[in-house]
Write an enzyme that holds these catalytic residues in place. Structure first.
Site, short mmCIF file in Angstrom:
data_model
loop_
_atom_site.label_atom_id
_atom_site.label_comp_id
_atom_site.label_asym_id
_atom_site.label_seq_id
_atom_site.Cartn_x
_atom_site.Cartn_y
_atom_site.Cartn_z
N SER A 1 0.87 -1.18 0.00
CA SER A 1 0.00 0.00 0.00
C SER A 1 0.91 1.22 0.00
CB SER A 1 -0.85 0.00 1.27
OG SER A 1 -1.49 1.24 1.45
N TYR B 1 -1.99 -1.01 10.66
CA TYR B 1 -2.12 -1.24 9.22
C TYR B 1 -0.92 -0.65 8.47
CZ TYR B 1 -3.76 -1.22 4.44
OH TYR B 1 -3.85 -1.40 3.08
#
Ligand SMILES: NC(=O)c1ccc[n+]([C@@H]2O[C@H](COP(=O)([O-])OP(=O)(O)OC[C@H]3O[C@@H](n4cnc5c(N)ncnc54)[C@H](OP(=O)(O)O)[C@@H]3O)[C@@H](O)[C@H]2O)c1
Length: 261
Positions: free
Chosen positions: A140, A153
């Protein structure tokens, strides 16, 4: 020629599976929900009735299920082995570090970090022995920075990005033809943010675009693929401003994103 896609029941993984189907791969689809995997299979077989599409449901936050998936997928592919592995399944937990649920975060680490680590190592060893194959890990843009209010995350995706970059360089130095890439999307229009308790405002890219750019980049052997036009600029800007400023700005951006959890 088999491709394995984890998290193929929804979002980016579902679109990767469909796109790999158009490229001629037979498919092994994994995620927890067999019903939704079945829907992906039906779409692919509706378009390409000659493809083989196998479902291997697994909860990849459990180590033993990662090993089982590796064994079952490898046995199915036989001597040819798996040609393309997309480690795509992932989850997020939004909230202040002191307040988020520890059990959920441990599941996140098991899924986003441990399963990617296990499956990368096991499949890559086979690919390197055979002298061919492609590994695509889904990181990401969060993997290039710290993410206050979404800390575990962001930290997990830093692991995925750095692990993949390091392996890419090791294989390049060894002259291996095996390709290793990390797809690093920014906000993408899937159920991910809603499931993670994040309310996204602003433009998102589609799962179709993220999947296609990721698969195409991996087949070309690109180390990092950041889909779209906006996010490569944001990642570069964040690097230029340095860690302290980027972390402060991320707090201000992220704290507004509390969604219904
Ligand atoms: N959407 C974004 O804005 C964005 C941005 C950057 C990176 N990403 C990354 O892209 C990847 C795909 O996310 P997405 O946006 O497509 O999200 P999504 O639509 O929520 O899909 C997540 C997929 O992962 C599977 N999954 C979740 N927990 C699992 C578990 N314990 N074991 C096995 N499979 C599991 C889900 O299927 P089941 O529920 O059936 O198990 C689903 O197929 C993730 O790694 C995510 O971190 C997303």
């Amino acid at each position: 020629m088999y491709a394995l896609v984890t998290g193929a029941s929804a979002g980016i993984g579902m679109e990767m599976a469909k796109y790999l189907g158009t490229l001629g791969y037979d498919l092994i689809l994994s995620a927890r929900s067999e019903n939704r995997l079945e829907q992906t299979r039906r779409v692919i077989l509706g378009r390409y009735p000659d493809r083989s599409v196998h479902l291997m449901p697994a909860d990849l936050s459990r180590r033993e299920e990662c090993f089982r998936l590796y064994r079952d997928a490898s046995a199915l592919a036989g001597d040819d082995g798996i040609s393309f592995v997309a480690n795509n399944a992932g989850m997020g937990v939004y909230g202040l570090f002191l307040e988020t649920d520890l059990e959920k975060e441990l599941d996140l680490i098991d899924l986003n970090v441990t399963s990617v680590h296990i499956l990368s190592k096991l499949f890559l060893r086979d690919m390197v022995k055979k002298g061919r194959g492609v590994l695509l890990n889904v990181g990401s843009c969060a993997g290039f920075m710290a993410g206050p209010t979404f800390s575990s995350y962001y930290a997990s995706k830093n692991y995925v990005v750095r692990l993949t970059e390091a392996i890419h360089e090791e294989l390049r130095r060894a002259g291996s033809p095996v390709k290793v890439s990390c797809l690093c999307p920014g906000p993408t229009d899937t159920a991910f943010n809603r499931n993670s308790g994040v309310a996204v405002s602003g433009k998102q890219i589609s799962a179709v675009q993220a999947a296609k750019e990721g698969v195409d980049g991996a087949l070309r052997g690109k180390m990092i693929v950041i889909p779209g036009r906006k996010m490569p600029i944001i990642v570069t800007a964040s690097r230029l401003m340095g860690e302290h400023l980027s972390t402060r700005i991320n707090y201000l951006l992220q704290v507004k994103k509390a969604g219904p959890s």
